[in-house]
Design an enzyme around this catalytic site. Structure first.
Site, PDB file in Angstrom:
ATOM      1  N   ASP A   1       0.847  -1.187   0.000  1.00  0.00           N
ATOM      2  CA  ASP A   1       0.000   0.000   0.000  1.00  0.00           C
ATOM      3  C   ASP A   1       0.885   1.239   0.000  1.00  0.00           C
ATOM      4  OD1 ASP A   1      -2.452   1.219  -0.145  1.00  0.00           O
ATOM      5  OD2 ASP A   1      -2.780   1.248   2.008  1.00  0.00           O
TER       6      ASP A   1
ATOM      7  N   TYR B   1       1.119   5.698  -0.499  1.00  0.00           N
ATOM      8  CA  TYR B   1       0.706   6.845   0.326  1.00  0.00           C
ATOM      9  C   TYR B   1       0.884   8.068  -0.569  1.00  0.00           C
ATOM     10  CZ  TYR B   1       0.921   9.145   5.042  1.00  0.00           C
ATOM     11  OH  TYR B   1       0.715   9.861   6.199  1.00  0.00           O
TER      12      TYR B   1
ATOM     13  N   HIS C   1      -3.699  13.782   1.465  1.00  0.00           N
ATOM     14  CA  HIS C   1      -3.934  12.790   2.507  1.00  0.00           C
ATOM     15  C   HIS C   1      -2.757  12.741   3.481  1.00  0.00           C
ATOM     16  CE1 HIS C   1      -5.011   9.105   4.568  1.00  0.00           C
ATOM     17  NE2 HIS C   1      -3.873   8.560   4.204  1.00  0.00           N
TER      18      HIS C   1
ATOM     19  N   ARG D   1       0.634  13.696  14.031  1.00  0.00           N
ATOM     20  CA  ARG D   1       1.903  14.250  14.511  1.00  0.00           C
ATOM     21  C   ARG D   1       1.812  15.766  14.541  1.00  0.00           C
ATOM     22  NH1 ARG D   1       2.823  10.156  10.997  1.00  0.00           N
ATOM     23  NH2 ARG D   1       2.955  11.581   9.230  1.00  0.00           N
TER      24      ARG D   1
ATOM     25  N   GLU E   1     -10.374   3.793   3.762  1.00  0.00           N
ATOM     26  CA  GLU E   1      -9.523   4.580   2.891  1.00  0.00           C
ATOM     27  C   GLU E   1      -9.937   4.255   1.466  1.00  0.00           C
ATOM     28  OE1 GLU E   1      -5.329   4.126   3.914  1.00  0.00           O
ATOM     29  OE2 GLU E   1      -5.624   5.548   5.557  1.00  0.00           O
TER      30      GLU E   1
ATOM     31  N   GLU F   1      -9.254   4.045  -2.221  1.00  0.00           N
ATOM     32  CA  GLU F   1      -8.021   3.942  -3.004  1.00  0.00           C
ATOM     33  C   GLU F   1      -8.300   3.279  -4.346  1.00  0.00           C
ATOM     34  OE1 GLU F   1      -4.722   2.148  -0.998  1.00  0.00           O
ATOM     35  OE2 GLU F   1      -5.331   2.858   0.999  1.00  0.00           O
TER      36      GLU F   1
ATOM     37  N   ASP G   1      -9.261   0.281   2.028  1.00  0.00           N
ATOM     38  CA  ASP G   1      -8.277  -0.119   3.038  1.00  0.00           C
ATOM     39  C   ASP G   1      -8.857   0.217   4.412  1.00  0.00           C
ATOM     40  OD1 ASP G   1      -5.942  -0.631   4.461  1.00  0.00           O
ATOM     41  OD2 ASP G   1      -5.058   1.316   3.977  1.00  0.00           O
TER      42      ASP G   1
ATOM     43  N   ARG H   1      -8.122   3.341  13.413  1.00  0.00           N
ATOM     44  CA  ARG H   1      -7.178   4.434  13.677  1.00  0.00           C
ATOM     45  C   ARG H   1      -6.604   4.401  15.085  1.00  0.00           C
ATOM     46  NH1 ARG H   1      -5.773   5.555   8.660  1.00  0.00           N
ATOM     47  NH2 ARG H   1      -7.560   6.180   7.385  1.00  0.00           N
TER      48      ARG H   1
ATOM     49  N   GLN I   1      -4.014   1.621  15.111  1.00  0.00           N
ATOM     50  CA  GLN I   1      -2.889   2.076  14.293  1.00  0.00           C
ATOM     51  C   GLN I   1      -2.033   3.116  15.024  1.00  0.00           C
ATOM     52  OE1 GLN I   1      -4.250   3.865  10.616  1.00  0.00           O
ATOM     53  NE2 GLN I   1      -2.192   4.437   9.941  1.00  0.00           N
TER      54      GLN I   1
ATOM     55  N   TYR J   1       2.027   2.000  15.487  1.00  0.00           N
ATOM     56  CA  TYR J   1       2.736   2.169  14.218  1.00  0.00           C
ATOM     57  C   TYR J   1       4.153   2.717  14.327  1.00  0.00           C
ATOM     58  CZ  TYR J   1       2.515   7.235  13.481  1.00  0.00           C
ATOM     59  OH  TYR J   1       2.715   8.582  13.553  1.00  0.00           O
TER      60      TYR J   1
ATOM     61  N   LYS K   1      -4.599  -2.346  10.143  1.00  0.00           N
ATOM     62  CA  LYS K   1      -4.949  -2.502   8.731  1.00  0.00           C
ATOM     63  C   LYS K   1      -5.203  -3.956   8.328  1.00  0.00           C
ATOM     64  CE  LYS K   1      -3.603   1.791   7.334  1.00  0.00           C
ATOM     65  NZ  LYS K   1      -4.362   2.673   6.445  1.00  0.00           N
TER      66      LYS K   1
ATOM     67  N   THR L   1      -9.030  -5.904   3.738  1.00  0.00           N
ATOM     68  CA  THR L   1      -8.914  -4.928   2.661  1.00  0.00           C
ATOM     69  C   THR L   1      -9.844  -5.397   1.561  1.00  0.00           C
ATOM     70  OG1 THR L   1      -6.572  -4.618   3.227  1.00  0.00           O
ATOM     71  CG2 THR L   1      -7.306  -3.814   1.062  1.00  0.00           C
TER      72      THR L   1
ATOM     73  N   THR M   1      -4.823   6.453   0.221  1.00  0.00           N
ATOM     74  CA  THR M   1      -6.073   7.211   0.220  1.00  0.00           C
ATOM     75  C   THR M   1      -6.036   8.346  -0.797  1.00  0.00           C
ATOM     76  OG1 THR M   1      -6.181   6.783   2.571  1.00  0.00           O
ATOM     77  CG2 THR M   1      -7.678   8.455   1.698  1.00  0.00           C
TER      78      THR M   1
ATOM     79  N   GLU N   1     -10.036  12.019   8.007  1.00  0.00           N
ATOM     80  CA  GLU N   1      -9.858  13.373   7.468  1.00  0.00           C
ATOM     81  C   GLU N   1     -11.180  14.127   7.386  1.00  0.00           C
ATOM     82  OE1 GLU N   1      -6.959  13.213   3.866  1.00  0.00           O
ATOM     83  OE2 GLU N   1      -7.610  11.169   4.282  1.00  0.00           O
TER      84      GLU N   1
END
Lengths: 416, 416
Positions: free
Chosen positions: B128, B130, B135, B144, B201, B203, B236, B240, B243, B247, B256, B260, B349, B363
């Site tokens: 996967d 990014y 996104h 973060r 997500e 995709e 996906d 959250r 994750q 992560y 995840k 999927t 995403t 989001e």
């Protein structure tokens, strides 16, 4: 398990004796790859011998091992499940220990030197864990010098990530030096080229058998008994410069995916019963889904040796690992992820507290600042073209015997 | 590609017209799963029709499509390679456009409502990416908040990671809410339980065909032509809270790996020629291995729609994606990693600059702080038990037509 002796001419202390019996996939000149069982320095054409029994007395209610072992991977045998694995091992032990079988079996024993070994499993999903506290601490100090070396989650869960199953290769496969992007902190921009920090990670790999359905979890107390078929030695070749630049925020990718080597022989968990060891104290106590009785959640007393160009540079001890294999598998599935026969998970680098028990060159050379001295007096920090690495290991077997694991070796070819 | 019309009774503006012809794997009551081709609201039993031609005139020098299409996945067809894909598409176009074929073909057209669709590929490795700047920026701001939202590597390489191929499921498969560890920053320790931040997500997934050998790389200028077979819509599913806790430092894992979903239909890249679009300006200029001519390194003008319990909550545009599919595949292999037919990689995403073009609920609801208003006036931030999500998409086809992508839908079942 029988402690009987065998009609084969085999020293009592042979590391591939009657108490071992690892599985692999072999071929001889012009024949199709199929399942073999190692004893001493021979490979038994296991399916051919099972077929003799089937021709004589039929399969009955048991698993059809002749069919399962005729395949070019262990996966169909793995899918038969843990009861079939026990039946198979009991049968193999009988075949090798009772003299009445010698005449029928001997023609199907092939000297090791005459076979080609293949990848033993068709790898379904490959996951790599990070279960050594010493390794995680060392890597944290090297890669994130301004943070606590262990991330806050480390003692609460066995950290892992998915690797590339299509690039898992069998021992003896050459490894081409990978190219990619790397950027030292002081560099203004990344550059492209062959990795300058090519490394190894000495690990155990656990071979999973018995599929589950999506949405179900594997209980930590049943994980080892029902789903851990056996172990391989695993070298997780790692390009540290590529990894350091790419891994934030989604983890290692190209720094690892160019190749992962495993031994040709899969040592059954049943051969490692005498090697079961207590885990280091887990503090804080893990959440309940990771807790289980000591006979289900155990470590392994396996002694590993890392040989680099003929010099043994490290002797990691698997019993130092913080997380149990059963905990890793329970964690992997606690979200409902299904498993398949042929899944493989690595333990992560096996490192101990002492310098000479570190399982990666990143740690041994402390990122190149403390080179390793070889037998011939030369120094090395990371892998150079033409270098070879061989991992070997053994575990205590019954009655003072030794269980040898299959070695995993590879040589570095120059970047293309 | 022919713009001829078909002898089928099909409106010119049908999204599954003669210019589309996606592939899938179907079965009808009691028959074995095999390859089908969608036209209008029918499924062609493609292998059966290819067999008619084979019986009449043999295979000749061409690929044996009857054999390839008799399989329960597209993988053997994918392995035939890009020239065979072109031959197959030309042949299908002829079969549907020339009236002489109607009599032989019509018995092998099955109404969509009478078939069961299966996972179209046996997923080899799943990666996967990014690749959406919007996104990645949004997630960085949310996860973060004290750092630059885009990590320093983001504009130099398409960031990606391996996911779990064994838990890729076909559209329509229910998804059990995953349980796991989650810990809010203020919590003293992690707790275990069902995810409270279950997300999607939106995709595109790219289906890879044609295997390579270990140590070789796929050139960015040849990647799309030789190895990109087609696209699926991909959801996906993401937990959250799980994750966020797990992560660092090795990337997403259990957040995840529980599932999927992909569409049952794989739209060939050949059907998306009119949808090729220019990439956004890439600044800084990527390293040479990621650069290529516009006819090899392109975006796609695909319009996606996210429907949540019947309300369309977002309309992401694939043309906003920063990295090209060809760049992702070139990057994935630049270290010598081999590819296999059946490999699948997700774009990451798809999110645009506007709120209503964001491809995840994380989001859209800004981590729950700005709930989404549904048609019935209710508000939602993350998925609740019983919720359904359907992704749909279309692309411009030749001469003003539309190419419909197969939808991907799923419903959330309560945690077990």
């Amino acid at each position: 398990m029988s402690s009987a002796s065998t009609w084969l001419d085999l020293p009592d202390d042979h590391p591939f004796g009657l108490a071992n019996l690892p599985y692999g996939v072999f071929s001889t000149n012009g024949t199709a790859p199929r399942v073999g069982v190692r004893i001493g320095d021979w490979v038994l054409d296991a399916g051919a011998v099972a077929q003799i029994g089937k021709d004589a007395v039929g399969v009955g209610d048991g698993p059809d091992l002749a069919v399962a072992w005729a395949n070019p991977s262990l996966n169909p045998f793995l899918e038969l499940g843990h009861q079939a694995w026990t039946i198979a091992r009991d049968w193999l032990t009988e075949v090798f220990s009772e003299a009445v079988h010698e005449e029928a079996v001997r023609p199907h024993l092939i000297p090791l030197g005459e076979v080609t070994m293949h990848l033993p499993i068709a790898v379904a999903d490959y996951v790599d864990f990070y279960a050594s506290e010493h390794h995680a601490t060392n890597v944290g100090k090297i890669f994130r010098p301004n943070s606590e070396p262990l991330t806050p989650n480390w003692k609460h869960l066995p950290i892992g990530y998915h690797g590339r199953s299509g690039t898992v290769v069998v021992s003896g496969t050459d490894v081409v030096r990978p190219s990619g992007q790397r950027k030292a902190p002081a560099d203004p921009a990344p550059t492209f080229g062959p990795s300058r920090k090519l490394d190894i990670e000495a690990e155990l790999g656990f071979v999973v058998g018995g599929s589950t359905t999506l949405g179900a979890s594997v209980d930590v107390s049943l994980a080892a008994e029902q789903h851990l078929f056996g172990v391989v030695l695993l070298n997780d070749w790692s390009a540290r410069d590529i990894q350091a630049w790419e891994y934030v925020p989604l983890g290692p990718f190209l720094g690892k995916s160019f190749g992962t080597s495993i031994s040709a022989w899969v040592t059954p968990m049943a051969a490692l019963e005498a090697a079961r060891s207590a885990l280091p104290t887990q503090d804080p106590l893990p959440l309940p889904y990771l807790r289980g009785a000591a006979d289900a959640v155990f470590g392994l007393d396996i002694h590993v040796e890392v040989e680099w160009n003929g010099t043994v540079v490290s002797r990691p001890e698997y019993r130092d690992m913080y997380w149990a294999p059963a905990q890793m598998l329970a964690h992997l599935t606690v979200n409902g992820a299904s498993i398949r026969s042929g899944d493989l998970f690595g333990s992560g680098t096996i490192s101990g507290a002492a310098r000479d028990s570190r399982g990666s060159f990143l740690e041994l050379s402390w990122n190149g600042t403390e080179p390793v001295t070889m037998t011939d007096g030369s120094e090395r920090s990371f892998l150079e073209d033409g270098d070879t690495v061989v991992l070997r290991a053994w575990a205590p077997g019954p009655a003072g015997s030794r269980i040898g694991l299959g070695e995993v070796g590879g040589r570095i070819l120059p970047a293309r």
